[in-house]
Scaffold this motif. Sequence first.
Motif, mmCIF file in Angstrom:
data_model
loop_
_atom_site.group_PDB
_atom_site.id
_atom_site.type_symbol
_atom_site.label_atom_id
_atom_site.label_comp_id
_atom_site.label_asym_id
_atom_site.label_seq_id
_atom_site.Cartn_x
_atom_site.Cartn_y
_atom_site.Cartn_z
ATOM 1 N N ARG A 31 -36.079 14.523 17.148
ATOM 2 C CA ARG A 31 -35.753 15.951 17.145
ATOM 3 C C ARG A 31 -34.487 16.148 17.958
ATOM 4 N NH1 ARG A 31 -39.864 18.908 15.040
ATOM 5 N NH2 ARG A 31 -41.871 17.876 14.956
ATOM 6 N N MET A 69 -29.113 21.297 17.862
ATOM 7 C CA MET A 69 -27.698 21.418 17.527
ATOM 8 C C MET A 69 -27.022 22.398 18.493
ATOM 9 S SD MET A 69 -27.877 19.323 15.094
ATOM 10 C CE MET A 69 -26.292 19.394 14.307
ATOM 11 N N ARG A 117 -30.070 25.390 16.496
ATOM 12 C CA ARG A 117 -30.997 24.921 15.459
ATOM 13 C C ARG A 117 -31.572 23.567 15.855
ATOM 14 N NH1 ARG A 117 -28.599 23.113 11.041
ATOM 15 N NH2 ARG A 117 -26.595 23.106 12.049
ATOM 16 N N GLU A 118 -32.823 23.363 15.481
ATOM 17 C CA GLU A 118 -33.447 22.072 15.722
ATOM 18 C C GLU A 118 -33.495 21.295 14.418
ATOM 19 O OE1 GLU A 118 -37.849 20.923 16.640
ATOM 20 O OE2 GLU A 118 -36.898 21.446 18.543
ATOM 21 N N THR A 119 -33.162 20.018 14.480
ATOM 22 C CA THR A 119 -33.249 19.170 13.295
ATOM 23 C C THR A 119 -34.305 18.102 13.539
ATOM 24 O OG1 THR A 119 -31.560 17.618 14.062
ATOM 25 C CG2 THR A 119 -30.805 19.495 12.752
ATOM 26 N N ASP A 147 -35.215 14.296 12.191
ATOM 27 C CA ASP A 147 -34.818 13.107 11.450
ATOM 28 C C ASP A 147 -35.718 11.963 11.890
ATOM 29 O OD1 ASP A 147 -32.356 14.123 10.067
ATOM 30 O OD2 ASP A 147 -31.715 14.444 12.125
#
Length: 161
Positions: free
Chosen positions: A103, A106, A110-112, A114
């Motif tokens: 996690r 950004m 925003r959280e991404t 992957d």
Amino acid sequence: MQMMFKYNWAVREDWFKWCEEISESDLLEKRAGGVGGILHTLFHIVDVEWSWVRTLQGKSDFNESFEEHSSIRQVRELEAAFRPEVEAFVRNWNGSMENREFRDVMPDGRETLDTWGEVMRHMIAHEIHHVGQLSVWSREIGKQPVSANLIGRRLTLKAKN
């Protein structure tokens, strides 16, 4: 995965040697695209690789300053300081790490989400991308770029004792 890191490290070493034959002004000159110039790009490659490995391990990261590493000798020293940790992480990579969640937040908040495998492949692609830029810039100053050929580097053969 490990072979591609070995490939990047071999090509990086070739670029370091290439830089030793280039004037400091050519290495430091600002260029179109990328993070700046030839030496700054090599610094960026080394710094980002180490940063990602630290982040995946849950360790603290800090941003190195190019201004403090603005010679080929200093970038090589930085790489030598960072490489053992990066190599150990890559050497210990195994299939159980592939789908671990990563996690990231950004800059815009925003959280991404992957996987570690995606991050590792991003690291490989990141360096290859920048090596392409180095190749273009080398031609702009009238020099032959380093070969990006994986074939012939003997990366899959075990070292003989």
